[in-house]
Scaffold this active site. Sequence first.
Site, PDB file in Angstrom:
ATOM      1  N   PRO A 181       1.737   7.833  -0.769  1.00  0.00           N
ATOM      2  CA  PRO A 181       2.506   8.575  -1.781  1.00  0.00           C
ATOM      3  C   PRO A 181       3.984   8.200  -1.920  1.00  0.00           C
ATOM      4  O   PRO A 181       4.688   8.862  -2.674  1.00  0.00           O
ATOM      5  CB  PRO A 181       2.362  10.014  -1.308  1.00  0.00           C
ATOM      6  CG  PRO A 181       2.217   9.917   0.173  1.00  0.00           C
ATOM      7  CD  PRO A 181       1.499   8.636   0.432  1.00  0.00           C
ATOM      8  N   GLY A 182       4.461   7.176  -1.217  1.00  0.00           N
ATOM      9  CA  GLY A 182       5.748   6.614  -1.593  1.00  0.00           C
ATOM     10  C   GLY A 182       6.965   6.974  -0.761  1.00  0.00           C
ATOM     11  O   GLY A 182       8.085   6.665  -1.151  1.00  0.00           O
ATOM     12  N   ASN A 183       6.755   7.587   0.384  1.00  0.00           N
ATOM     13  CA  ASN A 183       7.933   7.894   1.204  1.00  0.00           C
ATOM     14  C   ASN A 183       8.666   6.630   1.660  1.00  0.00           C
ATOM     15  O   ASN A 183       9.894   6.585   1.665  1.00  0.00           O
ATOM     16  CB  ASN A 183       7.532   8.724   2.431  1.00  0.00           C
ATOM     17  CG  ASN A 183       7.444  10.195   2.090  1.00  0.00           C
ATOM     18  OD1 ASN A 183       8.163  10.689   1.219  1.00  0.00           O
ATOM     19  ND2 ASN A 183       6.564  10.900   2.769  1.00  0.00           N
TER      20      ASN A 183
ATOM     21  N   CYS B 293       0.892  -1.172   0.000  1.00  0.00           N
ATOM     22  CA  CYS B 293       0.000   0.000   0.000  1.00  0.00           C
ATOM     23  C   CYS B 293       0.921   1.210   0.000  1.00  0.00           C
ATOM     24  O   CYS B 293       1.229   1.764   1.047  1.00  0.00           O
ATOM     25  CB  CYS B 293      -0.876  -0.006   1.248  1.00  0.00           C
ATOM     26  SG  CYS B 293      -1.900  -1.479   1.409  1.00  0.00           S
TER      27      CYS B 293
ATOM     28  N   ASP C 120      -0.901   0.467  -5.240  1.00  0.00           N
ATOM     29  CA  ASP C 120      -1.869   1.306  -4.539  1.00  0.00           C
ATOM     30  C   ASP C 120      -3.153   1.354  -5.341  1.00  0.00           C
ATOM     31  O   ASP C 120      -3.140   1.310  -6.568  1.00  0.00           O
ATOM     32  CB  ASP C 120      -1.339   2.716  -4.281  1.00  0.00           C
ATOM     33  CG  ASP C 120      -2.026   3.365  -3.079  1.00  0.00           C
ATOM     34  OD1 ASP C 120      -1.430   3.381  -1.991  1.00  0.00           O
ATOM     35  OD2 ASP C 120      -3.186   3.827  -3.229  1.00  0.00           O
TER      36      ASP C 120
ATOM     37  N   CYS D   3      -0.305   4.349  11.407  1.00  0.00           N
ATOM     38  CA  CYS D   3      -0.163   5.587  12.179  1.00  0.00           C
ATOM     39  C   CYS D   3      -1.403   5.723  13.057  1.00  0.00           C
ATOM     40  O   CYS D   3      -1.995   6.787  13.180  1.00  0.00           O
ATOM     41  CB  CYS D   3       0.089   6.802  11.294  1.00  0.00           C
ATOM     42  SG  CYS D   3      -1.157   7.100  10.050  1.00  0.00           S
TER      43      CYS D   3
END
Length: 308
Positions: free
Chosen positions: A114-116, A111, A135, A237
Amino acid sequence: GSLDGPALPRYVRVNTLKTSMDDVLTYFKRQGYTYLGKARSIKELIDFGQKSGKSFLQDLHIPNLLVFPPSTDFHKDSLYTAGHLILQDKASCLPALLLDPPVGSCVIDACAAPGNKTSHLAAIVQNKGKIFAFDLDTKRLATMSTLLLRAGVTCQELANQDFLTVSPCDPKYQKVSHILVDPSCSGSGMPDRMRVLTEESGSDQDERLQALSAFQRRAVSHALRFPSVQYVVYSTCSIHQQEDEDVVKDILEQHPDFRLVNVLPMWPARGLNTFPGSECCLRASLSETLTNGFFVALFQRRSPEEKR
Ligand code: SAM
């Protein structure tokens, strides 16, 4: 501010695909920042979190992570726009760091947008090997392409696909040894979300958490089905036990061929004591670890000898 405890510092991850820690240290010193060296304790970090002014530290736990005072903003900094710096909370650096895929390995980011974390994984494998990143959300995936391009990531293969429909038997994924599962969650560990959630009524929240944790269980279970997978890291988170320890407990019961790894023993905040071994998991919070609220568990496939 100091009235409600420490403020969240500005964490800056040095993108080793594009630059080095030494070059970045030199850059900030030239910008007039005082380098205070590597933090030696959480207390030193927390004391630093109360400060403002132009000084910075190297983080205690995460390699290539710098710590600046809370008010610092680098969104317009040329090193940020050039992809040399990634603005990423410390806790969200834990999953890729703990998964620690070897250089050249095959990895799935289930998942990813945005790819950090994908860009962190790419730095760890040094752009060698392969990162398959999935994603569902087209817009977030587009943002991710831009972010990865800027960060110099070249080992990725992005797909706008539901991870649950990715077949573990597909020969394409035969060599996948490491999987990162960072699924949608309530976000209750994020400072803005906390306020929204406390306004939500109890039963609405319960229903939402149930739906989220059902998806989280399915996503982790699915990851454990890939034939060559050795390690799966699970993160949220969220500070809710339903999305954190409860998910891990169920997964361990359903997959006796996997065990938990006791990650970062020096990390002070551990999984809530709700099942034997829960202390192997990490928690993170502003008051204990000077980060957003976060949870991480690392699963490892048992060796054949270990199986009973
Ligand atoms: N790992 C990302 C990072 O570090 O930048 C953040 C991921 S965010 C917590 C969760 C992501 O899961 C969202 O982008 C969402 O679109 C995606 N998602 C939700 N359900 C999914 C599914 N079934 N398959 C793949 N991605 C999914």
